[in-house]
Design a protein around this motif. Structure first.
Motif, PDB file in Angstrom:
ATOM      1  N   PHE A  38       9.464  12.629  -4.510  1.00  0.00           N
ATOM      2  CA  PHE A  38       9.218  12.587  -3.068  1.00  0.00           C
ATOM      3  C   PHE A  38       8.303  11.428  -2.689  1.00  0.00           C
ATOM      4  N   LYS A  39       7.292  11.175  -3.501  1.00  0.00           N
ATOM      5  CA  LYS A  39       6.364  10.062  -3.242  1.00  0.00           C
ATOM      6  C   LYS A  39       7.125   8.742  -3.271  1.00  0.00           C
ATOM      7  N   GLU A  40       7.944   8.549  -4.286  1.00  0.00           N
ATOM      8  CA  GLU A  40       8.701   7.302  -4.407  1.00  0.00           C
ATOM      9  C   GLU A  40       9.717   7.150  -3.278  1.00  0.00           C
ATOM     10  N   LEU A  41      10.362   8.230  -2.876  1.00  0.00           N
ATOM     11  CA  LEU A  41      11.284   8.164  -1.739  1.00  0.00           C
ATOM     12  C   LEU A  41      10.539   7.785  -0.461  1.00  0.00           C
ATOM     13  N   GLY A  42       9.385   8.427  -0.246  1.00  0.00           N
ATOM     14  CA  GLY A  42       8.570   8.114   0.931  1.00  0.00           C
ATOM     15  C   GLY A  42       8.138   6.660   0.943  1.00  0.00           C
ATOM     16  N   GLN A  43       7.732   6.161  -0.217  1.00  0.00           N
ATOM     17  CA  GLN A  43       7.309   4.760  -0.299  1.00  0.00           C
ATOM     18  C   GLN A  43       8.476   3.824  -0.023  1.00  0.00           C
ATOM     19  N   SER A  44       9.655   4.169  -0.536  1.00  0.00           N
ATOM     20  CA  SER A  44      10.809   3.294  -0.301  1.00  0.00           C
ATOM     21  C   SER A  44      11.235   3.301   1.167  1.00  0.00           C
ATOM     22  N   LEU A  45      10.834   4.344   1.909  1.00  0.00           N
ATOM     23  CA  LEU A  45      11.121   4.407   3.342  1.00  0.00           C
ATOM     24  C   LEU A  45       9.996   3.820   4.179  1.00  0.00           C
ATOM     25  N   GLY A  46       8.976   3.252   3.518  1.00  0.00           N
ATOM     26  CA  GLY A  46       7.861   2.654   4.233  1.00  0.00           C
ATOM     27  C   GLY A  46       6.832   3.666   4.725  1.00  0.00           C
ATOM     28  N   LEU A  47       6.791   4.832   4.109  1.00  0.00           N
ATOM     29  CA  LEU A  47       5.879   5.890   4.532  1.00  0.00           C
ATOM     30  C   LEU A  47       4.704   6.050   3.570  1.00  0.00           C
ATOM     31  N   ASP A  48       4.262   4.946   2.997  1.00  0.00           N
ATOM     32  CA  ASP A  48       3.197   4.964   1.992  1.00  0.00           C
ATOM     33  C   ASP A  48       1.948   5.705   2.446  1.00  0.00           C
ATOM     34  N   LYS A  49       1.588   5.581   3.727  1.00  0.00           N
ATOM     35  CA  LYS A  49       0.346   6.181   4.208  1.00  0.00           C
ATOM     36  C   LYS A  49       0.349   7.700   4.100  1.00  0.00           C
ATOM     37  N   PHE A  50       1.532   8.316   3.994  1.00  0.00           N
ATOM     38  CA  PHE A  50       1.624   9.765   3.863  1.00  0.00           C
ATOM     39  C   PHE A  50       1.576  10.231   2.414  1.00  0.00           C
ATOM     40  N   TYR A  51       1.525   9.291   1.485  1.00  0.00           N
ATOM     41  CA  TYR A  51       1.503   9.604   0.054  1.00  0.00           C
ATOM     42  C   TYR A  51       0.376   8.828  -0.631  1.00  0.00           C
ATOM     43  N   PRO A  52      -0.880   9.085  -0.269  1.00  0.00           N
ATOM     44  CA  PRO A  52      -1.988   8.293  -0.811  1.00  0.00           C
ATOM     45  C   PRO A  52      -2.439   8.696  -2.215  1.00  0.00           C
ATOM     46  N   TRP A  53      -1.885   9.757  -2.773  1.00  0.00           N
ATOM     47  CA  TRP A  53      -2.338  10.184  -4.088  1.00  0.00           C
ATOM     48  C   TRP A  53      -1.616   9.423  -5.194  1.00  0.00           C
ATOM     49  N   GLU A  54      -2.231   9.434  -6.385  1.00  0.00           N
ATOM     50  CA  GLU A  54      -1.662   8.731  -7.538  1.00  0.00           C
ATOM     51  C   GLU A  54      -0.941   9.680  -8.494  1.00  0.00           C
ATOM     52  N   ASN A  55      -1.432  10.919  -8.576  1.00  0.00           N
ATOM     53  CA  ASN A  55      -0.849  11.886  -9.503  1.00  0.00           C
ATOM     54  C   ASN A  55      -1.098  13.294  -8.962  1.00  0.00           C
ATOM     55  N   MET A  56      -0.648  14.305  -9.690  1.00  0.00           N
ATOM     56  CA  MET A  56      -0.781  15.678  -9.219  1.00  0.00           C
ATOM     57  C   MET A  56      -2.251  16.070  -9.077  1.00  0.00           C
ATOM     58  N   GLN A  57      -3.097  15.609  -9.973  1.00  0.00           N
ATOM     59  CA  GLN A  57      -4.527  15.934  -9.913  1.00  0.00           C
ATOM     60  C   GLN A  57      -5.148  15.428  -8.606  1.00  0.00           C
ATOM     61  N   THR A  58      -4.864  14.195  -8.226  1.00  0.00           N
ATOM     62  CA  THR A  58      -5.447  13.660  -6.995  1.00  0.00           C
ATOM     63  C   THR A  58      -4.825  14.308  -5.756  1.00  0.00           C
ATOM     64  N   LEU A  59      -3.552  14.697  -5.829  1.00  0.00           N
ATOM     65  CA  LEU A  59      -2.922  15.425  -4.723  1.00  0.00           C
ATOM     66  C   LEU A  59      -3.607  16.774  -4.528  1.00  0.00           C
ATOM     67  N   GLN A  60      -3.820  17.501  -5.619  1.00  0.00           N
ATOM     68  CA  GLN A  60      -4.485  18.804  -5.527  1.00  0.00           C
ATOM     69  C   GLN A  60      -5.892  18.652  -4.963  1.00  0.00           C
ATOM     70  N   LEU A  61      -6.618  17.639  -5.377  1.00  0.00           N
ATOM     71  CA  LEU A  61      -7.966  17.416  -4.843  1.00  0.00           C
ATOM     72  C   LEU A  61      -7.932  17.108  -3.353  1.00  0.00           C
ATOM     73  N   MET A  62      -6.954  16.336  -2.908  1.00  0.00           N
ATOM     74  CA  MET A  62      -6.826  16.044  -1.476  1.00  0.00           C
ATOM     75  C   MET A  62      -6.547  17.321  -0.697  1.00  0.00           C
ATOM     76  N   GLN A  63      -5.695  18.201  -1.234  1.00  0.00           N
ATOM     77  CA  GLN A  63      -5.376  19.454  -0.563  1.00  0.00           C
ATOM     78  C   GLN A  63      -6.599  20.356  -0.452  1.00  0.00           C
ATOM     79  N   LEU A  64      -7.565  20.175  -1.340  1.00  0.00           N
ATOM     80  CA  LEU A  64      -8.787  20.988  -1.358  1.00  0.00           C
ATOM     81  C   LEU A  64      -9.989  20.227  -0.810  1.00  0.00           C
ATOM     82  N   ASN A  65      -9.750  19.183  -0.024  1.00  0.00           N
ATOM     83  CA  ASN A  65     -10.823  18.363   0.549  1.00  0.00           C
ATOM     84  C   ASN A  65     -11.781  17.849  -0.518  1.00  0.00           C
ATOM     85  N   ARG A  66     -11.220  17.461  -1.644  1.00  0.00           N
ATOM     86  CA  ARG A  66     -11.959  16.877  -2.777  1.00  0.00           C
ATOM     87  C   ARG A  66     -13.027  17.819  -3.357  1.00  0.00           C
ATOM     88  N   ASP A  67     -12.784  19.104  -3.274  1.00  0.00           N
ATOM     89  CA  ASP A  67     -13.707  20.107  -3.811  1.00  0.00           C
ATOM     90  C   ASP A  67     -13.363  20.367  -5.277  1.00  0.00           C
TER      91      ASP A  67
END
Length: 88
Positions: A15-44
């Motif tokens: 999904f991240k790669e599809l979003g990036q190929s559509l020019g939607l990079d700003k909606f996929y700022p995470w690098e991996n699952m760990q950073t995505l989970q941290l973003m979902q938890l407000n970096r807690d």
């Protein structure tokens, strides 16, 4: 853990790669699952570690609107919640 077969990728990466190929990079700022989970938890970090340790997360009282006991427990726990209407 199961080893991947061929060029198989996890769904989040697809999904991240599809979003990036559509020019939607700003909606996929995470690098991996760990950073995505941290973003979902407000970096807690402590909350993430606790979730991983417990295996689940629970917020408040469960509520099934047609179960009178659950409604009563919810109203007791949250007295400022909206009042129960005529059909419960």
């Amino acid at each position: 853990v199961v080893e991947t077969i061929g060029n198989t990728r996890p769904s989040w990466q697809i999904f991240k790669e599809l979003g990036q190929s559509l020019g939607l990079d700003k909606f996929y700022p995470w690098e991996n699952m760990q950073t995505l989970q941290l973003m979902q938890l407000n970096r807690d970090h402590s909350l993430l570690e606790n979730i991983k340790k417990m295996g689940y997360v629970s917020y408040g009282k469960p509520l099934m609107l047609r179960e009178p006991e659950m409604i009563a427990a919810f109203v007791k726990a949250f007295p400022n919640a909206r009042s129960v209407d005529e059909d419960g």
